[in-house]
Enzyme design. Structure first.
Site, PDB file in Angstrom:
ATOM      1  N   LYS A 214       0.584  -9.501  -9.002  1.00 38.61           N
ATOM      2  CA  LYS A 214      -0.667  -9.043  -8.392  1.00 38.61           C
ATOM      3  C   LYS A 214      -1.453  -8.304  -9.466  1.00 38.61           C
ATOM      4  O   LYS A 214      -0.949  -7.355 -10.065  1.00 38.61           O
ATOM      5  CB  LYS A 214      -0.405  -8.123  -7.197  1.00 38.61           C
TER       6      LYS A 214
ATOM      7  N   HIS B 243      -6.803  -9.119  -7.135  1.00 36.44           N
ATOM      8  CA  HIS B 243      -7.729  -8.164  -6.522  1.00 36.44           C
ATOM      9  C   HIS B 243      -9.067  -8.360  -7.233  1.00 36.44           C
ATOM     10  O   HIS B 243      -9.169  -8.145  -8.442  1.00 36.44           O
ATOM     11  CB  HIS B 243      -7.207  -6.737  -6.714  1.00 36.44           C
TER      12      HIS B 243
ATOM     13  N   GLN C  37       7.452  -5.212  -4.044  1.00 34.53           N
ATOM     14  CA  GLN C  37       6.600  -5.069  -5.221  1.00 34.53           C
ATOM     15  C   GLN C  37       7.223  -4.052  -6.164  1.00 34.53           C
ATOM     16  O   GLN C  37       7.536  -2.921  -5.761  1.00 34.53           O
ATOM     17  CB  GLN C  37       5.182  -4.622  -4.870  1.00 34.53           C
TER      18      GLN C  37
ATOM     19  N   ASN D 260      -7.641 -10.799  -2.927  1.00 39.04           N
ATOM     20  CA  ASN D 260      -7.475  -9.491  -2.307  1.00 39.04           C
ATOM     21  C   ASN D 260      -8.703  -8.652  -2.626  1.00 39.04           C
ATOM     22  O   ASN D 260      -9.338  -8.841  -3.650  1.00 39.04           O
ATOM     23  CB  ASN D 260      -6.188  -8.845  -2.852  1.00 39.04           C
ATOM     24  N   GLY D 261      -9.027  -7.737  -1.714  1.00 44.21           N
ATOM     25  CA  GLY D 261     -10.124  -6.813  -1.963  1.00 44.21           C
ATOM     26  C   GLY D 261     -11.272  -6.981  -0.986  1.00 44.21           C
ATOM     27  O   GLY D 261     -11.935  -8.016  -0.976  1.00 44.21           O
ATOM     28  N   GLY D 262     -11.473  -5.980  -0.133  1.00 43.05           N
ATOM     29  CA  GLY D 262     -12.641  -5.960   0.739  1.00 43.05           C
ATOM     30  C   GLY D 262     -12.610  -6.906   1.919  1.00 43.05           C
ATOM     31  O   GLY D 262     -13.632  -7.127   2.568  1.00 43.05           O
TER      32      GLY D 262
ATOM     33  N   MET E  25       0.847  -1.196   0.000  1.00 40.19           N
ATOM     34  CA  MET E  25       0.000   0.000   0.000  1.00 40.19           C
ATOM     35  C   MET E  25       0.880   1.241   0.000  1.00 40.19           C
ATOM     36  O   MET E  25       1.681   1.457   0.913  1.00 40.19           O
ATOM     37  CB  MET E  25      -0.934  -0.010   1.212  1.00 40.19           C
TER      38      MET E  25
ATOM     39  N   CYS F 113      -2.421  -1.618  -9.827  1.00 40.85           N
ATOM     40  CA  CYS F 113      -2.602  -0.259  -9.306  1.00 40.85           C
ATOM     41  C   CYS F 113      -3.225   0.639 -10.370  1.00 40.85           C
ATOM     42  O   CYS F 113      -2.727   0.712 -11.494  1.00 40.85           O
ATOM     43  CB  CYS F 113      -1.259   0.311  -8.858  1.00 40.85           C
TER      44      CYS F 113
END
Length: 339
Positions: free
Chosen positions: A137, A169, A68, A209-211, A16, A98
């Site tokens: 990713k 994601h 990353q 990934n995600g939420g 992040m 991203c």
């Protein structure tokens, strides 16, 4: 495939920007021995052409830790991957997810979902250049792409290029019309598609990934057949809630700590060393604001750290004063801070 890394990837903290720096990762490692940690995205041009090798700094305690990378030039990414391997990272991850404007202008991140052949060339070059495992990713698609069509093709190309682990994601990225922040929330999640990809590609280690907002939710997704779960904002804003019991819940091992208070105590020598090198208190403590989220005194903890850590000469007395709001000794801490 590195089986220790494969096991660590059962739970990971997402890369992040502006958040998962080395200070944040050191804190997260105190909370969990096993969780795989990721750097913020580091661009290959910055490493190869910008003399920014300082961006690869990390503490030996952070292992297992992955870097990353962002980029779209195979030769440049190969060189950046070599630099990361030489630095001692356990994994090199390529960002194909991203959605920021800055990333699009550099032709890397989610826009690369439209150029899977180029991504395959990039990861193949990265794999050939150095010994560390290379992972990807990605998103389920971008803009008007049909995820059910493009994602299987993308994964096939990654597999054929030598990639064995992919984090997906479970949202589209809308490169036109949504801000990066909106791209984290507005496109709907499609967990079922990610689960279907695991069934279609049993040879790949697939993380979702995600939420994902809780450790129980992460454990449930593993039980449903996914190989790994990557947690983002929840791990940052409520690190103790996600990570303090992760080693027990995910790996069946005894956690390294029992309380967030213990983590604060263990951060103190690290903070002292950072201050002795000329660093600022807030550079470390900004990542600690959510340690007591949802607990009595959490607001006082955040307020004292937020207000006090930026002051000239701020030191551990600020941390002690903030912690007193959680432990119930505000008066004594206020006196120490005032003196």
């Amino acid at each position: 495939m590195n089986h220790d890394l494969q096991s660590a990837a059962r739970l990971s903290v997402a890369p992040m920007m502006d958040w998962t720096d080395r200070h944040c990762r050191y804190l997260h490692r105190l909370l969990s021995r096993r969780t795989l940690l990721y750097t913020e995205m580091v661009t290959a041009p910055a490493l190869v052409r910008g003399d920014a090798q300082h961006l690869l700094r990390f503490h030996a305690a952070e292992h297992p830790v992955a870097v990353q990378l962002g980029g779209s030039d195979p030769a440049e990414l190969a060189q950046a991957a070599r630099m990361a391997a030489d630095e001692g990272y356990d994994e090199v991850n390529l960002n194909v997810g991203c959605p920021s404007d800055r990333v699009q202008s550099g032709c890397f991140g989610a826009v690369l979902m439209e150029r899977p052949g180029l991504v395959a060339d990039c990861v193949a070059a990265m794999i050939a250049a150095q010994p560390v495992e290379v992972t990807v990713k990605c998103r389920i698609g971008v803009d008007d792409q049909v995820p059910e069509e493009v994602l299987p093709d993308f994964l096939t190309r990654m597999r054929d290029a030598g990639v064995r682990r992919v984090t997906i994601h479970a949202r589209k990225a809308w490169l036109q019309g949504l801000s990066p922040k909106e791209n984290r929330d507005i496109p709907p999640l499609d967990y079922d598609l990610v689960k279907a990809m695991k069934r279609a590609f049993p040879e790949l280690h697939i993380s979702i990934n995600g939420g994902i907002a809780s450790l129980d939710q992460a454990a449930g997704l593993l039980e449903e057949g996914l190989d790994g779960v990557m947690v983002g904002r929840a791990a940052y804003h409520q690190p103790a809630d996600i990570l303090l019991d992760a080693d027990r819940v995910i790996w069946g091992e005894t956690p390294p700590l029992e309380t967030a208070e213990q983590a604060v105590d263990l951060m103190k020598p690290y903070i002292e060393a950072h201050l002795a090198e000329g660093g600022k208190l807030a550079q470390v403590t900004r990542h600690m604001l959510g340690l007591f989220a949802g607990r009595p005194g959490a607001r006082g903890w955040r307020r004292v750290l937020s207000e006090g850590a930026h002051r000239t000469g701020a030191g551990l007395d600020v941390v002690d004063a903030a912690l007193a709001h959680v432990t119930g000794n505000e008066a004594g801490a206020a006196e120490r801070l005032a003196s």
